[in-house]
Design a protein around this motif. Sequence first.
Motif, PDB file in Angstrom:
ATOM      1  N   VAL A 159       0.842  -1.185   0.000  1.00 33.56           N
ATOM      2  CA  VAL A 159       0.000   0.000   0.000  1.00 33.56           C
ATOM      3  C   VAL A 159       0.885   1.245   0.000  1.00 33.56           C
ATOM      4  O   VAL A 159       2.060   1.172   0.362  1.00 33.56           O
ATOM      5  CB  VAL A 159      -0.937   0.043   1.232  1.00 33.56           C
ATOM      6  N   ARG A 160       0.319   2.372  -0.389  1.00 34.19           N
ATOM      7  CA  ARG A 160       1.070   3.626  -0.393  1.00 34.19           C
ATOM      8  C   ARG A 160       1.284   4.088   1.047  1.00 34.19           C
ATOM      9  O   ARG A 160       0.352   4.081   1.862  1.00 34.19           O
ATOM     10  CB  ARG A 160       0.321   4.699  -1.187  1.00 34.19           C
ATOM     11  N   LEU A 161       2.503   4.473   1.368  1.00 33.61           N
ATOM     12  CA  LEU A 161       2.862   4.878   2.730  1.00 33.61           C
ATOM     13  C   LEU A 161       3.532   6.249   2.680  1.00 33.61           C
ATOM     14  O   LEU A 161       4.295   6.544   1.773  1.00 33.61           O
ATOM     15  CB  LEU A 161       3.788   3.838   3.372  1.00 33.61           C
ATOM     16  N   SER A 162       3.264   7.060   3.702  1.00 32.76           N
ATOM     17  CA  SER A 162       3.690   8.449   3.679  1.00 32.76           C
ATOM     18  C   SER A 162       5.158   8.623   4.067  1.00 32.76           C
ATOM     19  O   SER A 162       5.776   7.741   4.665  1.00 32.76           O
ATOM     20  CB  SER A 162       2.822   9.274   4.638  1.00 32.76           C
ATOM     21  N   ARG A 163       5.674   9.797   3.748  1.00 33.28           N
ATOM     22  CA  ARG A 163       7.030  10.158   4.129  1.00 33.28           C
ATOM     23  C   ARG A 163       7.173  10.155   5.657  1.00 33.28           C
ATOM     24  O   ARG A 163       8.184   9.690   6.200  1.00 33.28           O
ATOM     25  CB  ARG A 163       7.363  11.529   3.549  1.00 33.28           C
ATOM     26  N   ASP A 164       6.151  10.653   6.331  1.00 34.43           N
ATOM     27  CA  ASP A 164       6.195  10.701   7.791  1.00 34.43           C
ATOM     28  C   ASP A 164       6.220   9.302   8.394  1.00 34.43           C
ATOM     29  O   ASP A 164       6.870   9.073   9.413  1.00 34.43           O
ATOM     30  CB  ASP A 164       4.981  11.474   8.323  1.00 34.43           C
ATOM     31  N   TYR A 165       5.514   8.386   7.745  1.00 33.36           N
ATOM     32  CA  TYR A 165       5.536   6.993   8.225  1.00 33.36           C
ATOM     33  C   TYR A 165       6.966   6.444   8.222  1.00 33.36           C
ATOM     34  O   TYR A 165       7.410   5.823   9.196  1.00 33.36           O
ATOM     35  CB  TYR A 165       4.641   6.116   7.347  1.00 33.36           C
ATOM     36  N   ALA A 187       7.172   7.336  -4.700  1.00 30.80           N
ATOM     37  CA  ALA A 187       7.116   6.613  -3.430  1.00 30.80           C
ATOM     38  C   ALA A 187       8.513   6.305  -2.916  1.00 30.80           C
ATOM     39  O   ALA A 187       8.763   6.324  -1.702  1.00 30.80           O
ATOM     40  CB  ALA A 187       6.312   5.321  -3.593  1.00 30.80           C
ATOM     41  N   THR A 188       9.440   6.033  -3.823  1.00 32.72           N
ATOM     42  CA  THR A 188      10.830   5.786  -3.423  1.00 32.72           C
ATOM     43  C   THR A 188      11.421   7.016  -2.755  1.00 32.72           C
ATOM     44  O   THR A 188      12.064   6.919  -1.700  1.00 32.72           O
ATOM     45  CB  THR A 188      11.673   5.381  -4.649  1.00 32.72           C
ATOM     46  N   VAL A 189      11.192   8.179  -3.340  1.00 34.14           N
ATOM     47  CA  VAL A 189      11.690   9.416  -2.743  1.00 34.14           C
ATOM     48  C   VAL A 189      11.050   9.645  -1.370  1.00 34.14           C
ATOM     49  O   VAL A 189      11.725  10.060  -0.416  1.00 34.14           O
ATOM     50  CB  VAL A 189      11.440  10.616  -3.681  1.00 34.14           C
ATOM     51  N   TYR A 193      13.521  10.000   1.741  1.00 36.53           N
ATOM     52  CA  TYR A 193      13.501  11.264   2.474  1.00 36.53           C
ATOM     53  C   TYR A 193      12.969  11.086   3.895  1.00 36.53           C
ATOM     54  O   TYR A 193      13.429  11.758   4.830  1.00 36.53           O
ATOM     55  CB  TYR A 193      12.667  12.301   1.723  1.00 36.53           C
ATOM     56  N   GLY A 194      11.997  10.179   4.049  1.00 45.62           N
ATOM     57  CA  GLY A 194      11.507   9.895   5.394  1.00 45.62           C
ATOM     58  C   GLY A 194      12.612   9.374   6.294  1.00 45.62           C
ATOM     59  O   GLY A 194      12.775   9.823   7.433  1.00 45.62           O
ATOM     60  N   VAL A 195      13.408   8.442   5.778  1.00 44.94           N
ATOM     61  CA  VAL A 195      14.539   7.912   6.544  1.00 44.94           C
ATOM     62  C   VAL A 195      15.535   9.021   6.842  1.00 44.94           C
ATOM     63  O   VAL A 195      16.063   9.135   7.960  1.00 44.94           O
ATOM     64  CB  VAL A 195      15.220   6.756   5.786  1.00 44.94           C
ATOM     65  N   MET A 196      15.794   9.877   5.861  1.00 43.01           N
ATOM     66  CA  MET A 196      16.786  10.942   6.029  1.00 43.01           C
ATOM     67  C   MET A 196      16.340  12.002   7.040  1.00 43.01           C
ATOM     68  O   MET A 196      17.168  12.716   7.601  1.00 43.01           O
ATOM     69  CB  MET A 196      17.090  11.584   4.677  1.00 43.01           C
ATOM     70  N   LEU A 224      19.221  16.113   1.173  1.00 41.76           N
ATOM     71  CA  LEU A 224      18.042  16.727   1.770  1.00 41.76           C
ATOM     72  C   LEU A 224      18.467  17.700   2.863  1.00 41.76           C
ATOM     73  O   LEU A 224      19.206  17.330   3.781  1.00 41.76           O
ATOM     74  CB  LEU A 224      17.138  15.640   2.369  1.00 41.76           C
ATOM     75  N   PRO A 225      18.017  18.972   2.775  1.00 42.82           N
ATOM     76  CA  PRO A 225      18.333  19.918   3.856  1.00 42.82           C
ATOM     77  C   PRO A 225      17.478  19.615   5.095  1.00 42.82           C
ATOM     78  O   PRO A 225      16.250  19.585   5.018  1.00 42.82           O
ATOM     79  CB  PRO A 225      17.969  21.275   3.248  1.00 42.82           C
ATOM     80  N   VAL A 226      18.126  19.364   6.199  1.00 35.60           N
ATOM     81  CA  VAL A 226      17.426  19.075   7.454  1.00 35.60           C
ATOM     82  C   VAL A 226      18.094  19.871   8.572  1.00 35.60           C
ATOM     83  O   VAL A 226      19.300  19.742   8.796  1.00 35.60           O
ATOM     84  CB  VAL A 226      17.463  17.564   7.787  1.00 35.60           C
ATOM     85  N   GLU A 227      17.329  20.707   9.237  1.00 40.27           N
ATOM     86  CA  GLU A 227      17.811  21.473  10.379  1.00 40.27           C
ATOM     87  C   GLU A 227      19.087  22.252  10.054  1.00 40.27           C
ATOM     88  O   GLU A 227      20.063  22.256  10.820  1.00 40.27           O
ATOM     89  CB  GLU A 227      18.024  20.548  11.585  1.00 40.27           C
TER      90      GLU A 227
END
Length: 351
Positions: A159-165, A187-189, A193-196, A224-227
């Motif tokens: 099923v489709r799963l979100s980045r936040d998931y 979905a791969t991105v 990105y969720g992991v990152m 990915l820019p994070v914080e």
Amino acid sequence: MRSHTQALDILQQGTVIPATPLVLNKARRFDPAGQRRLIRYYLKAGAGGIASAVHTTQFEIRDKAFNLLEEVLRTSLDEINCFEAKTGKTVVRIAGVCGPTAQALNEANLAREMGYDAALLSPGGLAGYTEEMLLERTMAVAKVLPVIGFYLQPAVGGVRLSRDYWKKVADTPNVVAVKVAPFDRYATVDAVYGVMMSRNWEQVALYTGNDDNILFDLLGEFELPVEGSARKKSFVGGLLGQWSIWTSVVVALFARVRQARQAGSVPMELMRLAAQITDANAAVFDVRNGFAGCIAGIHEVLHRQGLMEGTWCLELTEGLSKGQAKEINRVLEMYPHLTDDGFVEAFLHED
């Protein structure tokens, strides 16, 4: 003495992990000797890990009519143990785990007791499960055994799963990797990105399961820019059904990919090979028919090489689709350099 920590280190560094098929005899019964021979082939070819009881092994091994889960896991493990004892090498042992939470916990406990290193936790077949329920299931299994999260393609039950998931999955203690296999770039991105975005982003390894984009995944890099800082991450290896065929060529190609990444330059030849592998996968996985013959297609290739007695699946209705054998013939003729018939012939002669 063998160490689970060493195996998990290998997993994080990246390696070749075939998703192993199930070997049956003419009566469609499990063939332990054939299964062990197939595992020996993968190890001889240089695979760094073995994944058993996964989708390619057929989820039906869990059905009461067959009741093969424990026997399949034990048979694969016995052969891995023999290889490790003989060579001194450590092989990453991965057990597929699926079903509702109670079933998943039972399977994870069985795998842990046997000596498996990690559980590939499938989300397939869980109609009605919300992301929160899937996350709670992941947390429960991770208390038993290190978990490899799994983004499964919808065509085979995902099923489709979100980045936040995926951020929350990566935040879960004892989640060591994520297999990204939605067969969808958007979905791969989301998964990557969720992991990152996770606090554990450096510790959770990315494995491609996108059999339609194997080399493209392995050759790429995500930023990915994070914080306020730029995080960079790449797929370190693959856990793939496509890698259960022509495995010695896969291992050699994976080494070339690593060399290209270290050099910071991707040869155009690898990009051409990437498209050829995708084309070959389309035939083997039966893309024209919605992946209906994907497992039988793997069996067909292994059967032609002499690594399987036939192409039988547990379900009588499962087999090659109309025209699939012709498509396999086409890619074998077009891309002989992707196959390892000579290696297999020598292996069978020596085995």
